[in-house]
Design a protein around this motif. Structure first.
Motif, short mmCIF file in Angstrom:
data_model
loop_
_atom_site.label_atom_id
_atom_site.label_comp_id
_atom_site.label_asym_id
_atom_site.label_seq_id
_atom_site.Cartn_x
_atom_site.Cartn_y
_atom_site.Cartn_z
N UNK A 1 67.12 9.81 10.46
CA UNK A 1 67.46 11.49 10.70
C UNK A 1 66.19 11.42 11.61
N UNK A 2 65.17 11.35 11.12
CA UNK A 2 63.45 11.42 11.04
C UNK A 2 63.45 10.70 12.71
N UNK A 3 64.47 9.59 12.92
CA UNK A 3 63.93 9.07 14.28
C UNK A 3 65.02 9.68 15.64
N UNK A 4 65.48 11.07 14.62
CA UNK A 4 65.85 11.46 16.21
C UNK A 4 65.13 11.99 16.66
N UNK A 5 63.87 12.78 16.22
CA UNK A 5 62.64 13.36 16.90
C UNK A 5 63.13 14.67 16.89
N UNK A 6 63.51 15.62 15.89
CA UNK A 6 63.60 16.83 16.44
C UNK A 6 65.28 17.17 17.69
N UNK A 7 65.74 15.84 18.32
CA UNK A 7 67.35 16.59 18.48
C UNK A 7 68.23 16.64 17.91
N UNK B 1 68.27 19.39 11.58
CA UNK B 1 68.68 19.07 10.72
C UNK B 1 70.77 19.63 9.81
N UNK B 2 71.69 19.40 9.62
CA UNK B 2 72.05 20.23 8.81
C UNK B 2 73.57 19.25 7.92
N UNK B 3 73.33 18.96 7.18
CA UNK B 3 73.93 18.25 6.20
C UNK B 3 75.37 19.06 5.64
N UNK B 4 76.83 18.64 6.17
CA UNK B 4 77.85 19.28 5.61
C UNK B 4 79.21 18.42 5.92
N UNK B 5 80.44 19.06 4.87
CA UNK B 5 81.41 18.78 4.51
C UNK B 5 82.13 19.05 5.57
#
Length: 442
Positions: A227-233, A285-289
């Protein structure tokens, strides 16, 4: 196809800042006036809300008292989203929205003078019918949005209560992301006129699947590096269980990686706030079910991450439907630990991706979300908020992002680099002669 761009529809497009109707919307607007029962099969993100609202509004009568239309949605978030679109169209018709987690008394007060349109979840609508909060006998149009999802979520009994309260003479519009093989007994028809926009979507999808292998003991850390590698995307991470959502969130908090989370056990206001921040760019970033896989008004997402793969292919398809929409490009990542295997519905020859060896945190999101302790019920508009931030806070229009107004609160995104300046400039200022609290949304 007849011209659907009437002066009223042209004004609706202008109010919504939309240039024109898409092909699916044009088809539904045209066909809805010629059929009693219509089924629209369309993928998430294709604009189906506007497709059914336009013909629904065209059937409303200004001189009729009583509820004229019901819009039934499977979740609170989808109900709120539909209401927001309806209100943004700026019609002259009253609308009320009813859902669990919202005050029953507030809803009953709103329903006491019957709105033309009621939007709500099956459970809350059935509850109001049993309480006699409104009469459904006057309803001429019923919309069942994400109808397949309502059935999957077990709302069969509540829908029976709603349909028994109707006159039986109403028209119906249904939307679904999948075909229905069996019609429930409470539906007064079995063969609606069906218009499908699913086939072209799947044929033209530019979704790319990538595999990320990891040790089971390092799975969360691998996810964080990815996720960090997406660099704000913008990135949406799917888990099967809320425990996993909270575990991942805890680690991201520890590393000060801005994010939000979404699952069914959260309080409604917390779910709303996290979605508002995500839409506004205050969280990338959104973490979800799977609660986030369908029906929510969230932006086009380039990166979908399956931290846990769902047991059924249908859920996998709906998750991936959040990216590569309407012929755009997108990636879906399968995070697979060494003690896990791919389900049968996924091709085993997925290209592998290696994540960075070291965690490199991206810069924080461009925007910060401010909380304002006043909303629609306090007669506060988006224009009022913009006026305060520009006149007293020293911002320009380009410094202000999304603004969301709820009943008794509002949220506004502003550029992170200006937040301290703004809060200092508006300290002790009133909003529309009302003293309000304005602070960074927690």
């Amino acid at each position: 196809m007849p011209d659907t761009l009437t002066p009223q529809n042209a004004q609706f497009l202008k109010n919504l800042s939309i240039e024109k109707f898409n092909e699916m919307q044009l088809t539904v607007i045209d066909k809805a006036s010629k059929t009693k029962n219509l089924m629209l099969l369309a993928p998430t993100g294709s604009g189906k809300t506007l497709a059914f609202l336009i013909p629904l509004i065209e059937q409303l009568k200004k001189d009729i008292k009583g509820v004229q239309a019901l819009i039934i949605a499977p979740s609170r978030e989808l109900s709120i989203q539909i209401e927001q679109v309806f209100r943004s169209m700026k019609t002259s018709f009253k609308v009320s929205c009813c859902y669990g987690g919202h005050s029953v008394k507030v809803e009953q007060n709103s329903l006491s003078e019957a709105p033309a349109v009621i939007i709500g979840t099956p459970g809350r609508l059935a509850d109001h019918i049993l309480r006699k909060s409104f009469s459904a006998k006057s309803v001429k149009m019923v919309v069942l949005d994400e109808f397949d999802k309502s059935l999957q979520m077990g709302f069969h009994d509540q829908l029976i209560i709603i349909f028994k309260a109707l006159s039986g003479k109403q028209n119906h519009m249904l939307t679904s992301a999948t075909r229905l093989n069996h019609w429930p007994d409470f539906m007064p028809f079995t063969q609606p006129d069906t218009f499908s926009f699913l086939k072209d979507e799947s044929q033209n999808s530019k979704l790319k699947l990538l595999m990320v292998h990891t040790k089971s003991t390092e799975k969360v850390e691998t996810l964080m590096k990815l996720a960090a590698g997406f660099n704000q995307e913008v990135c949406l991470v799917f888990c099967n269980h809320r425990e996993a959502v909270e575990r991942i969130s805890g680690l991201l908090h520890k590393h000060q990686l801005e994010h939000g989370m979404l699952h069914g056990a959260m309080e409604q206001i917390d779910r709303e706030k996290n979605l508002i921040k995500f839409r506004a760019g205050a969280h990338n970033i959104l973490i979800a079910t799977d609660l986030a896989s369908r029906g929510l008004d969230i932006p086009e997402i380039k990166h979908i991450v399956h931290y846990q793969l769902p047991p059924k292919e249908e859920s996998f398809i709906h998750r991936n439907g959040r990216t590569a929409r309407m012929h755009a490009e997108g990636q879906a990542y399968l995070v697979l630990a060494d003690d896990e295997s791919l389900p049968d519905y996924i091709d085993q020859s997925v290209e592998e991706l290696k994540v960075a060896y070291k965690l490199r945190l991206p810069p924080p999101p461009v925007y910060v979300c401010l909380y304002v302790s006043a909303g629609k019920k306090d007669k506060i508009s988006k224009g009022d908020i913009v006026g305060l931030l520009t006149k007293k806070g020293g911002l320009t229009a380009n410094d202000i992002g999304n603004i969301t107004t709820l009943d008794f609160s509002s949220y506004v995104a502003i550029k992170r680099s200006l937040v301290n300046k703004v809060l200092a400039g508006i300290k002790n200022e009133k909003l529309k002669n009302k003293k309000v609290k304005i602070e960074i949304a927690n």
